[in-house]
Design a protein around this motif. Structure first.
Motif, PDB file in Angstrom:
ATOM      1  N   LEU A   1      18.403 -19.590  42.605  1.00  0.00           N
ATOM      2  CA  LEU A   1      17.934 -20.850  43.185  1.00  0.00           C
ATOM      3  C   LEU A   1      19.074 -21.792  43.580  1.00  0.00           C
ATOM      4  O   LEU A   1      19.065 -22.365  44.671  1.00  0.00           O
ATOM      5  N   PHE A   2      20.039 -21.964  42.703  1.00  0.00           N
ATOM      6  CA  PHE A   2      21.088 -22.947  42.938  1.00  0.00           C
ATOM      7  C   PHE A   2      22.344 -22.338  43.565  1.00  0.00           C
ATOM      8  O   PHE A   2      23.092 -23.033  44.249  1.00  0.00           O
ATOM      9  N   THR A   3      22.576 -21.062  43.330  1.00  0.00           N
ATOM     10  CA  THR A   3      23.803 -20.442  43.843  1.00  0.00           C
ATOM     11  C   THR A   3      23.593 -19.743  45.180  1.00  0.00           C
ATOM     12  O   THR A   3      24.499 -19.694  46.004  1.00  0.00           O
ATOM     13  N   GLN A   4      22.402 -19.184  45.402  1.00  0.00           N
ATOM     14  CA  GLN A   4      22.110 -18.464  46.645  1.00  0.00           C
ATOM     15  C   GLN A   4      20.705 -18.830  47.134  1.00  0.00           C
ATOM     16  O   GLN A   4      19.803 -17.985  47.157  1.00  0.00           O
ATOM     17  N   PRO A   5      20.502 -20.073  47.559  1.00  0.00           N
ATOM     18  CA  PRO A   5      19.156 -20.517  47.940  1.00  0.00           C
ATOM     19  C   PRO A   5      18.549 -19.727  49.090  1.00  0.00           C
ATOM     20  O   PRO A   5      17.338 -19.506  49.123  1.00  0.00           O
ATOM     21  N   GLN A   6      19.397 -19.284  50.038  1.00  0.00           N
ATOM     22  CA  GLN A   6      18.871 -18.506  51.163  1.00  0.00           C
ATOM     23  C   GLN A   6      18.308 -17.173  50.678  1.00  0.00           C
ATOM     24  O   GLN A   6      17.204 -16.768  51.062  1.00  0.00           O
ATOM     25  N   ALA A   7      19.038 -16.500  49.812  1.00  0.00           N
ATOM     26  CA  ALA A   7      18.571 -15.232  49.257  1.00  0.00           C
ATOM     27  C   ALA A   7      17.329 -15.455  48.398  1.00  0.00           C
ATOM     28  O   ALA A   7      16.389 -14.652  48.428  1.00  0.00           O
ATOM     29  N   ALA A   8      17.301 -16.554  47.648  1.00  0.00           N
ATOM     30  CA  ALA A   8      16.157 -16.852  46.787  1.00  0.00           C
ATOM     31  C   ALA A   8      14.891 -17.058  47.612  1.00  0.00           C
ATOM     32  O   ALA A   8      13.801 -16.611  47.230  1.00  0.00           O
ATOM     33  N   LEU A   9      15.043 -17.722  48.778  1.00  0.00           N
ATOM     34  CA  LEU A   9      13.885 -17.971  49.633  1.00  0.00           C
ATOM     35  C   LEU A   9      13.361 -16.667  50.243  1.00  0.00           C
ATOM     36  O   LEU A   9      12.144 -16.469  50.368  1.00  0.00           O
TER      37      LEU A   9
ATOM     38  N   GLN B   1      13.669 -13.752  48.792  1.00  0.00           N
ATOM     39  CA  GLN B   1      13.055 -13.063  47.667  1.00  0.00           C
ATOM     40  C   GLN B   1      11.674 -13.657  47.347  1.00  0.00           C
ATOM     41  O   GLN B   1      10.759 -12.939  46.932  1.00  0.00           O
ATOM     42  N   ALA B   2      11.543 -14.967  47.564  1.00  0.00           N
ATOM     43  CA  ALA B   2      10.247 -15.620  47.351  1.00  0.00           C
ATOM     44  C   ALA B   2       9.210 -15.070  48.327  1.00  0.00           C
ATOM     45  O   ALA B   2       8.049 -14.842  47.960  1.00  0.00           O
ATOM     46  N   ARG B   3       9.635 -14.868  49.569  1.00  0.00           N
ATOM     47  CA  ARG B   3       8.715 -14.262  50.551  1.00  0.00           C
ATOM     48  C   ARG B   3       8.321 -12.856  50.103  1.00  0.00           C
ATOM     49  O   ARG B   3       7.140 -12.482  50.178  1.00  0.00           O
TER      50      ARG B   3
ATOM     51  N   ARG C   1       5.761 -17.623  53.475  1.00  0.00           N
ATOM     52  CA  ARG C   1       6.042 -16.571  54.467  1.00  0.00           C
ATOM     53  C   ARG C   1       6.884 -17.126  55.616  1.00  0.00           C
ATOM     54  O   ARG C   1       7.877 -16.518  56.030  1.00  0.00           O
ATOM     55  N   LYS C   2       6.498 -18.297  56.123  1.00  0.00           N
ATOM     56  CA  LYS C   2       7.235 -18.900  57.233  1.00  0.00           C
ATOM     57  C   LYS C   2       8.657 -19.290  56.818  1.00  0.00           C
ATOM     58  O   LYS C   2       9.628 -19.034  57.545  1.00  0.00           O
ATOM     59  N   MET C   3       8.797 -19.895  55.639  1.00  0.00           N
ATOM     60  CA  MET C   3      10.120 -20.320  55.195  1.00  0.00           C
ATOM     61  C   MET C   3      10.994 -19.110  54.861  1.00  0.00           C
ATOM     62  O   MET C   3      12.211 -19.137  55.077  1.00  0.00           O
ATOM     63  N   GLY C   4      10.384 -18.048  54.333  1.00  0.00           N
ATOM     64  CA  GLY C   4      11.148 -16.827  54.070  1.00  0.00           C
ATOM     65  C   GLY C   4      11.658 -16.198  55.341  1.00  0.00           C
ATOM     66  O   GLY C   4      12.801 -15.721  55.407  1.00  0.00           O
ATOM     67  N   ASN C   5      10.821 -16.201  56.381  1.00  0.00           N
ATOM     68  CA  ASN C   5      11.250 -15.688  57.688  1.00  0.00           C
ATOM     69  C   ASN C   5      12.380 -16.538  58.262  1.00  0.00           C
ATOM     70  O   ASN C   5      13.341 -16.019  58.843  1.00  0.00           O
ATOM     71  N   LYS C   6      12.252 -17.855  58.087  1.00  0.00           N
ATOM     72  CA  LYS C   6      13.286 -18.760  58.577  1.00  0.00           C
ATOM     73  C   LYS C   6      14.614 -18.501  57.874  1.00  0.00           C
ATOM     74  O   LYS C   6      15.680 -18.483  58.502  1.00  0.00           O
ATOM     75  N   ALA C   7      14.555 -18.277  56.566  1.00  0.00           N
ATOM     76  CA  ALA C   7      15.772 -18.000  55.799  1.00  0.00           C
ATOM     77  C   ALA C   7      16.415 -16.696  56.242  1.00  0.00           C
ATOM     78  O   ALA C   7      17.648 -16.564  56.239  1.00  0.00           O
ATOM     79  N   ALA C   8      15.596 -15.731  56.647  1.00  0.00           N
ATOM     80  CA  ALA C   8      16.117 -14.416  57.033  1.00  0.00           C
ATOM     81  C   ALA C   8      16.725 -14.414  58.430  1.00  0.00           C
ATOM     82  O   ALA C   8      17.652 -13.636  58.705  1.00  0.00           O
TER      83      ALA C   8
ATOM     84  N   ILE D   1      20.018 -23.349  54.042  1.00  0.00           N
ATOM     85  CA  ILE D   1      18.733 -23.719  53.455  1.00  0.00           C
ATOM     86  C   ILE D   1      18.898 -24.950  52.567  1.00  0.00           C
ATOM     87  O   ILE D   1      19.844 -25.045  51.788  1.00  0.00           O
ATOM     88  N   GLU D   2      17.973 -25.898  52.691  1.00  0.00           N
ATOM     89  CA  GLU D   2      18.019 -27.093  51.851  1.00  0.00           C
ATOM     90  C   GLU D   2      17.500 -26.770  50.450  1.00  0.00           C
ATOM     91  O   GLU D   2      16.568 -25.985  50.282  1.00  0.00           O
ATOM     92  N   LEU D   3      18.091 -27.418  49.468  1.00  0.00           N
ATOM     93  CA  LEU D   3      17.717 -27.174  48.077  1.00  0.00           C
ATOM     94  C   LEU D   3      16.245 -27.480  47.833  1.00  0.00           C
ATOM     95  O   LEU D   3      15.553 -26.752  47.121  1.00  0.00           O
ATOM     96  N   LYS D   4      15.750 -28.553  48.463  1.00  0.00           N
ATOM     97  CA  LYS D   4      14.356 -28.932  48.256  1.00  0.00           C
ATOM     98  C   LYS D   4      13.396 -27.828  48.712  1.00  0.00           C
ATOM     99  O   LYS D   4      12.333 -27.643  48.127  1.00  0.00           O
ATOM    100  N   ASP D   5      13.772 -27.078  49.747  1.00  0.00           N
ATOM    101  CA  ASP D   5      12.887 -26.040  50.268  1.00  0.00           C
ATOM    102  C   ASP D   5      12.764 -24.857  49.310  1.00  0.00           C
ATOM    103  O   ASP D   5      11.667 -24.347  49.072  1.00  0.00           O
TER     104      ASP D   5
END
Length: 339
Positions: A27-35, A37-39, A88-95, A101-105
């Motif tokens: 979450l804090f070190t790799q937010p893009q990867a976390a997002l 993974q959330a998808r 799903r949308k935010m995961g696609n955006k991260a990919a 990626i913003e921390l809040k997202d």
């Protein structure tokens, strides 16, 4: 990270529990990867629901199609649909988006995963599940992020206090999708009512199968698992109308009263709220219970914005208790008919 907030999903899936651990660790070190993974987490959970409901018995569906079909068939409520779509949308955006990626997202995604997982536990795993209180994950990598837990909660509180309508501009897209899906549902319902199309029964009882494969194991039909209880219902003139993975609908031969036998470790019977609310004894002994499995019962707002079928649930430890309950229920209807 040793402790994971969503670790309760291990009760039904080690794979999802392990994935939740990886998400929290990033979450804090790799937010893009976390997002991303959330998808993946939400896709796997949706696929699990789809398999349970036999949604793809004829042809496979893409992740977005699964979410839309689950909502169209009233298997998931609107609030869960919107949360799944957001992830799903935010995961696609991260990919696909090179922007950071913003921390809040990513923290919002974590909160939504928690809420979706709680819903799944309550509906598909155990109706007696008590969810832990949601808390922001603790940042164990303080050297890479100077914000502590208290600071993060203060920073993100405005976002967490908002509804999904204000979370992101994508909500406008969701609303258009939702309107289209609702219109499609209403059109199909009206068309099937006029034509008596077989598709109506297929949509209504799409999960009415002889057996359902869950994960790698095969599960018996609910009527087989609860065969002894079903036989007691039959003794008291309740015949099975149909069954799904989550419930068996039974109808009394004379009064036409509908009841539901719920898939739960402890024998659980749900009565129509119209019946219960006219009888003080029944009302005091039961507890309000909401589920899309109660297809013929009235709908009301529960926790979300979309009305959901509800009734009053009763739990039993022995077959004798079930017999006594059904006998008393028959007496209630006998008194109603004589009055």
């Amino acid at each position: 990270m040793n402790n994971c907030l969503i670790d309760f999903v291990r009760e039904f899936s080690d794979e999802l529990a392990d994935l939740a651990h990886r998400i929290e660790a990033q979450l804090f070190t790799q937010p893009q990867a976390a997002l991303m993974q959330a998808r993946l987490y939400s896709e796997k959970l949706v696929k699990k629901i789809s398999d349970t409901e036999s949604l793809e018995a004829i042809y496979p569906l893409k992740p977005a199609e699964r979410i839309h079909k689950l909502y169209r068939q009233d298997i998931i409520p609107e609030e869960i649909y919107l949360k799944l779509e957001w992830i799903r949308k935010m995961g696609n955006k991260a990919a696909h988006d090179l922007k950071e990626i913003e921390l809040k997202d990513v923290l919002e995604a974590h909160k939504l995963l928690f809420e979706i997982s709680v819903w799944y536990m309550e509906v598909y795993v155990s109706h007696q599940f008590t969810a832990p209180k949601y808390q922001l994950p603790v940042n164990v990598h303080q050297e890479t992020n100077s914000l502590g837990l208290t600071d993060l909660e203060a920073l993100l509180k405005p976002y967490f206090d908002q509804t999904l309508q204000k979370v992101d501009e994508m909500k406008e897209v969701f609303e258009r999708q939702l309107e289209a899906i609702i219109a499609d549902k209403e059109n199909n319902s009206a068309s099937n009512a006029e034509t008596g199309s077989p598709q109506q029964k297929e949509d209504k009882y799409a999960d009415d199968k002889d057996s359902t494969v869950i994960g790698s194991g095969e599960r018996l039909p609910l009527s087989k698992e609860k065969e002894n209880i079903v036989s007691i219902f039959k003794k008291y003139k309740f015949n099975k109308n149909y069954e799904t993975i989550k419930a068996i609908e039974l109808e009394h031969l004379n009064s036409k009263e509908l009841v539901y036998l719920i898939d739960n470790k402890k024998t659980s019977i749900v009565l129509n709220p119209k019946t219960v609310e006219m009888n003080d004894d029944l009302k005091s002994a039961g507890k309000k219970f909401s589920s899309t499995a109660l297809k013929q019962f009235p709908k009301a707002i529960n926790k979300g914005k979309t009305p959901i079928n509800y009734g009053y649930i009763y739990y039993f430890g022995t077959d004798d208790e079930v017999e006594t309950f059904l006998k008393n229920l028959n007496n209630v209807h006998l008194v109603e008919r004589t009055n």
